[in-house]
Each structure stands twice: as structure tokens, then as C-alpha cells.
Write a protein that holds these residues in place. Structure first.
Motif, PDB file in Angstrom:
ATOM      1  N   GLY A  50       0.891  -1.288  -0.061  1.00 17.16           N
ATOM      2  CA  GLY A  50       0.105  -0.119   0.083  1.00 17.16           C
ATOM      3  C   GLY A  50       0.798   1.190  -0.090  1.00 17.16           C
ATOM      4  N   GLY A  51       0.180   2.296   0.245  1.00 15.09           N
ATOM      5  CA  GLY A  51       1.335   3.411   0.082  1.00 15.09           C
ATOM      6  C   GLY A  51       0.213   4.876   0.267  1.00 15.09           C
ATOM      7  N   LYS A  52       0.881   5.858   0.197  1.00 16.32           N
ATOM      8  CA  LYS A  52       0.451   7.274   0.476  1.00 16.32           C
ATOM      9  C   LYS A  52       1.467   8.329   0.133  1.00 16.32           C
ATOM     10  N   GLY A  53       1.062   9.250  -0.406  1.00 16.58           N
ATOM     11  CA  GLY A  53       1.983  10.370  -0.641  1.00 16.58           C
ATOM     12  C   GLY A  53       2.517  10.640  -2.019  1.00 16.58           C
ATOM     13  N   LEU A  54       2.708   9.355  -2.739  1.00 19.53           N
ATOM     14  CA  LEU A  54       3.173   9.442  -4.229  1.00 19.53           C
ATOM     15  C   LEU A  54       2.221  10.191  -5.119  1.00 19.53           C
ATOM     16  N   TRP A  55       1.038  10.128  -4.976  1.00 19.04           N
ATOM     17  CA  TRP A  55      -0.125  10.889  -5.921  1.00 19.04           C
ATOM     18  C   TRP A  55      -0.854  11.856  -5.164  1.00 19.04           C
ATOM     19  N   THR A  56      -0.482  12.488  -3.932  1.00 15.04           N
ATOM     20  CA  THR A  56      -1.538  13.067  -3.030  1.00 15.04           C
ATOM     21  C   THR A  56      -2.216  14.340  -3.929  1.00 15.04           C
ATOM     22  N   LYS A  57      -1.257  14.719  -4.962  1.00  8.49           N
ATOM     23  CA  LYS A  57      -1.677  15.850  -5.559  1.00  8.49           C
ATOM     24  C   LYS A  57      -3.098  15.477  -6.443  1.00  8.49           C
ATOM     25  N   TYR A  58      -3.401  14.423  -6.590  1.00 11.63           N
ATOM     26  CA  TYR A  58      -4.290  14.051  -7.264  1.00 11.63           C
ATOM     27  C   TYR A  58      -5.523  13.041  -6.405  1.00 11.63           C
ATOM     28  N   THR A  59      -4.932  12.427  -5.511  1.00 11.42           N
ATOM     29  CA  THR A  59      -5.911  11.588  -4.440  1.00 11.42           C
ATOM     30  C   THR A  59      -6.389  12.594  -3.191  1.00 11.42           C
ATOM     31  N   GLY A  60      -5.756  13.678  -3.069  1.00 15.63           N
ATOM     32  CA  GLY A  60      -6.041  14.512  -1.769  1.00 15.63           C
ATOM     33  C   GLY A  60      -5.516  13.686  -0.460  1.00 15.63           C
ATOM     34  N   GLY A  61      -4.504  12.603  -0.821  1.00 22.14           N
ATOM     35  CA  GLY A  61      -3.973  12.031   0.392  1.00 22.14           C
ATOM     36  C   GLY A  61      -4.749  10.637   0.708  1.00 22.14           C
ATOM     37  N   VAL A  62      -5.530  10.255  -0.088  1.00 17.15           N
ATOM     38  CA  VAL A  62      -6.156   8.947   0.092  1.00 17.15           C
ATOM     39  C   VAL A  62      -5.226   7.692   0.033  1.00 17.15           C
ATOM     40  N   PRO A  63      -4.856   7.085   0.919  1.00 16.76           N
ATOM     41  CA  PRO A  63      -4.228   6.183   0.981  1.00 16.76           C
ATOM     42  C   PRO A  63      -4.438   4.807   0.143  1.00 16.76           C
ATOM     43  N   MET A  64      -3.620   3.970  -0.273  1.00 14.95           N
ATOM     44  CA  MET A  64      -3.847   2.880  -1.131  1.00 14.95           C
ATOM     45  C   MET A  64      -3.610   1.558  -0.079  1.00 14.95           C
ATOM     46  N   PRO A  65      -4.778   0.794   0.174  1.00 17.54           N
ATOM     47  CA  PRO A  65      -4.359  -0.474   1.160  1.00 17.54           C
ATOM     48  C   PRO A  65      -3.516  -1.168   0.628  1.00 17.54           C
ATOM     49  N   PRO A  66      -2.814  -1.991   1.530  1.00 18.00           N
ATOM     50  CA  PRO A  66      -1.919  -3.178   1.052  1.00 18.00           C
ATOM     51  C   PRO A  66      -2.981  -4.412   0.345  1.00 18.00           C
ATOM     52  N   TYR A  67      -2.296  -4.749  -0.753  1.00 24.96           N
ATOM     53  CA  TYR A  67      -2.870  -5.976  -1.410  1.00 24.96           C
ATOM     54  C   TYR A  67      -1.936  -7.361  -1.385  1.00 24.96           C
ATOM     55  N   GLY A  68      -0.743  -7.142  -0.691  1.00 23.42           N
ATOM     56  CA  GLY A  68       0.044  -7.960  -0.460  1.00 23.42           C
ATOM     57  C   GLY A  68      -0.560  -9.575  -0.046  1.00 23.42           C
ATOM     58  N   PRO A  69      -1.301  -9.436   1.147  1.00 20.11           N
ATOM     59  CA  PRO A  69      -1.910 -10.576   1.504  1.00 20.11           C
ATOM     60  C   PRO A  69      -2.776 -11.270   0.554  1.00 20.11           C
ATOM     61  N   ARG A  70      -3.723 -10.378  -0.165  1.00 11.92           N
ATOM     62  CA  ARG A  70      -4.486 -10.820  -1.063  1.00 11.92           C
ATOM     63  C   ARG A  70      -4.253 -11.349  -2.468  1.00 11.92           C
ATOM     64  N   THR A  71      -2.792 -11.085  -2.770  1.00 12.59           N
ATOM     65  CA  THR A  71      -2.491 -11.238  -4.314  1.00 12.59           C
ATOM     66  C   THR A  71      -1.079 -12.244  -4.058  1.00 12.59           C
ATOM     67  N   THR A  72      -1.059 -13.059  -5.409  1.00 16.14           N
ATOM     68  CA  THR A  72       0.347 -13.682  -5.391  1.00 16.14           C
ATOM     69  C   THR A  72       1.193 -12.894  -6.211  1.00 16.14           C
ATOM     70  N   GLU A  73       2.480 -13.335  -6.170  1.00 18.76           N
ATOM     71  CA  GLU A  73       3.566 -12.804  -6.987  1.00 18.76           C
ATOM     72  C   GLU A  73       3.109 -12.831  -8.455  1.00 18.76           C
ATOM     73  N   GLU A  74       2.572 -13.884  -8.884  1.00 20.44           N
ATOM     74  CA  GLU A  74       2.322 -13.811 -10.187  1.00 20.44           C
ATOM     75  C   GLU A  74       1.320 -12.747 -10.559  1.00 20.44           C
ATOM     76  N   GLU A  75       0.371 -12.565  -9.822  1.00 15.12           N
ATOM     77  CA  GLU A  75      -0.727 -11.630 -10.085  1.00 15.12           C
ATOM     78  C   GLU A  75      -0.124 -10.368 -10.202  1.00 15.12           C
ATOM     79  N   ARG A  76       0.541  -9.932  -9.188  1.00 17.17           N
ATOM     80  CA  ARG A  76       1.315  -8.739  -8.746  1.00 17.17           C
ATOM     81  C   ARG A  76       2.343  -8.293 -10.328  1.00 17.17           C
ATOM     82  N   ASN A  77       2.867  -9.411 -10.605  1.00 14.37           N
ATOM     83  CA  ASN A  77       3.667  -9.163 -11.938  1.00 14.37           C
ATOM     84  C   ASN A  77       2.855  -9.099 -12.742  1.00 14.37           C
ATOM     85  N   GLU A  78       1.763  -9.680 -12.923  1.00 15.31           N
ATOM     86  CA  GLU A  78       0.701  -9.397 -14.367  1.00 15.31           C
ATOM     87  C   GLU A  78       0.284  -8.119 -14.327  1.00 15.31           C
ATOM     88  N   LEU A  79      -0.121  -7.616 -13.093  1.00 13.34           N
ATOM     89  CA  LEU A  79      -0.590  -6.213 -12.980  1.00 13.34           C
ATOM     90  C   LEU A  79       0.324  -5.083 -13.334  1.00 13.34           C
TER      91      LEU A  79
END
Length: 94
Positions: A50-79
Motif C-alpha cells: 500500500g502507500g500514500k504520498g506519491l499521488w497526493t496532488k491527485y488523490t488528496g492523500g487517500v492511501p492505497m491499502p496493501p494488497y500483498g496478502p490478497r495477491t500472488t507474486e504472479e498476479e502482482r507481476n501481471e498487474l
């Protein structure tokens, strides 16, 4: 768009060419168009942790939640490959 983007709920906050909650994926492709290896690493890091701060100018600071526990390495690579394979598009006021 890969089906797993819908499966994991990515499209609730992201679209290819416009801001939803998070930045447009084409903007992300633009950010890393000069260094796709660094971009892939950064995108996968954001998916996992997850993260916060890279796109604050556009997101208003809304953080991205972590999806590590919900995704596989293969899925992350595909995305990440999908995002980096898009035609880069600069954010509106870049």
C-alpha cells in the motif's frame, strides 16, 4: 484490462485513463516510461505494502491499502506489466 484487476477490486479505485480515487494507470505508465524496471519494482511495492504520498496532488492523500496478502507474486507481476504496457499519458497539469 486483466480480469484479476476486477477480481481484486483494483477498478474500484483505478481506471486506465482517468483518476477515480487513485491515479490513472496510464499516468503511472508515464511516470516510469524511462525506467520500466524501476517502475515494475515500485508498482509491485505499492501493491504489496500500500502507500500514500506519491499521488497526493491527485488523490488528496487517500492511501492505497496493501494488497500483498490478497495477491500472488504472479498476479502482482501481471498487474505491473499491464500498467507499464499501457500508452503513457501525462497527468492533467504535468
Amino acid at each position: 484490462m486483466p480480469p484479476l484487476a476486477k477480481q481484486h477490486g483494483c477498478v474500484a479505485c483505478h481506471a486506465v485513463d482517468k483518476k477515480v480515487v487513485g491515479p490513472a494507470w496510464a499516468w503511472v505508465a508515464d511516470k516510469y516510461k524511462g525506467d520500466k524496471a524501476k517502475g515494475k519494482e515500485a508498482i509491485i511495492h505499492q501493491i504489496v505494502n500500500g502507500g500514500k504520498g506519491l499521488w497526493t496532488k491527485y488523490t488528496g492523500g487517500v492511501p492505497m491499502p496493501p494488497y500483498g496478502p490478497r495477491t500472488t507474486e504472479e498476479e502482482r507481476n501481471e498487474l505491473a506489466d499491464f500498467i507499464l504496457g499501457l500508452t503513457p499519458m501525462a497527468p492533467p497539469d504535468k
